[in-house]
Design an enzyme around this catalytic site. Structure first.
Site, mmCIF file in Angstrom:
data_model
loop_
_atom_site.group_PDB
_atom_site.id
_atom_site.type_symbol
_atom_site.label_atom_id
_atom_site.label_comp_id
_atom_site.label_asym_id
_atom_site.label_seq_id
_atom_site.Cartn_x
_atom_site.Cartn_y
_atom_site.Cartn_z
ATOM 1 N N PRO A 2 0.768 -1.237 0.000
ATOM 2 C CA PRO A 2 0.000 0.000 0.000
ATOM 3 C C PRO A 2 0.804 1.294 0.000
ATOM 4 C CG PRO A 2 0.030 -0.990 2.190
ATOM 5 C CD PRO A 2 1.098 -1.605 1.352
ATOM 6 N N GLU A 3 1.077 1.826 -1.152
ATOM 7 C CA GLU A 3 1.537 3.208 -1.249
ATOM 8 C C GLU A 3 0.521 3.918 -2.126
ATOM 9 O OE1 GLU A 3 5.743 3.806 -1.950
ATOM 10 O OE2 GLU A 3 6.207 1.810 -1.179
#
Length: 284
Positions: A2-3
DNA sequence: CACCATGTTCCTTG
DNA sequence: CCAAGGAACATGGT
């Protein structure tokens, strides 16, 4: 996973599926992820509410909800932490082992699962209060960025991970952006020249937008996995076929630099791995 | 068993 | 008050 890019792709994915769906009931299986909201509060706020708008702020997902006969609009905030995923499942499908919160939508269920439970699924919108500018929007100008970086003497790589400096850059894209900008990750943030900050600014935008494009074009059901809109799960994942050549330095210790062939080096900064080319990203 | 991991926050120290 | 470093959170993969 998750970026910013992965969250953006997930948001676009959910935007095509959730709006209009009404929540019938809420099941909180891991109360830690909804903190400081209580399970009763979440129930009260979400039951009978319908998804309207879905947006992103940094690495946060922002779900807006409305309810007939109730003027109050609700905002639900999600964050995937290190291992979170969100997706729709047919009602009859078995729930994953680490399902943290499950919303009953009738024929389907909306599942937030998170093996490590570092993520969030909460009514607490104040989480986003300290976030810096959105890197792909106008508010993220070179001058804003330069003014911010002047305040810190920590290594630039470390400051790129600071969500109050710029929202959404994580450990992978921090290394990738510095490689593209040809800047050594150890450089003190306040010692970068204007031209270097400009390069880094562009590199951040380029690296993030390329990743969004990449994530938007690969098939979602690769390897028989759930369609969750995510596209990074490590090099051993089924998605690795699509992965070749994508990340230039991250997790490539010892492999040749794509620009000059020098072996990529790994160092540790602020307890996180940093990958870079010691020749292309030499210190001044 | 040891070590590593895509993130954030809290605590301590200076 | 601020900057900076490190631990903590919880679990799975190698």
């Amino acid at each position: 996973m998750p970026e910013l890019p992965e969250v953006e792709v997930l948001v676009r994915h959910l935007r095509r599926r959730l709006p209009g769906k009404t929540i019938r009931s809420v099941s909180v299986r891991r109360p830690r992820v909804i903190r400081p909201t209580s399970a009763a509060q979440l129930q009260r706020a979400l039951r009978g509410a319908t998804f309207t708008r879905i947006t992103r702020r940094g690495k946060y997902l922002v779900f807006e909800l409305a309810r007939a006969g109730d003027s109050a609009r609700r905002t639900l905030v999600g964050h995937l932490g290190m291992t979170g995923r969100m997706y729709l499942l047919p009602r009859a499908a078995p729930l994953p082992k680490h399902a943290a919160v499950v919303l009953d939508l009738g024929r389907r269920r909306f599942v937030y699962e998170d093996a490590r439970y570092f993520g969030r699924f909460t009514l607490e919108t104040a989480l986003m209060a300290t976030l810096g500018p959105e890197p792909l929007e106008r508010s993220f100008s070179v001058s804003t960025f330069a003014r911010t970086l002047r305040r810190f003497r920590q290594p630039i790589k470390v400051k790129l991970l600071d969500q109050s400096v710029v929202a959404g850059v994580g450990n992978i894209y921090a290394s990738e952006a510095l490689f593209r900008a040809r800047l050594a990750p150890q450089r003190p943030a306040n010692r970068l020249a204007r031209a270097e900050i400009q390069r880094l600014h562009r590199a951040i935008q380029k690296v993030l937008s390329e990743a969004i494009r990449f994530g938007s074009t690969i098939p979602l059901n690769h390897g028989g996995r759930k369609s969750d809109g995510l596209f990074y799960f490590g090099k051993a994942d089924d998605a690795s076929d699509y992965y070749v050549e994508r990340l230039r330095v991250y997790d490539r210790e010892g492999q040749p630099c794509p620009r000059c062939g020098t072996p990529i080096r790994r160092i540790v900064q602020a307890a996180r791995g940093t990958f870079y080319c010691p020749k292309c990203q030499a210190r001044p």
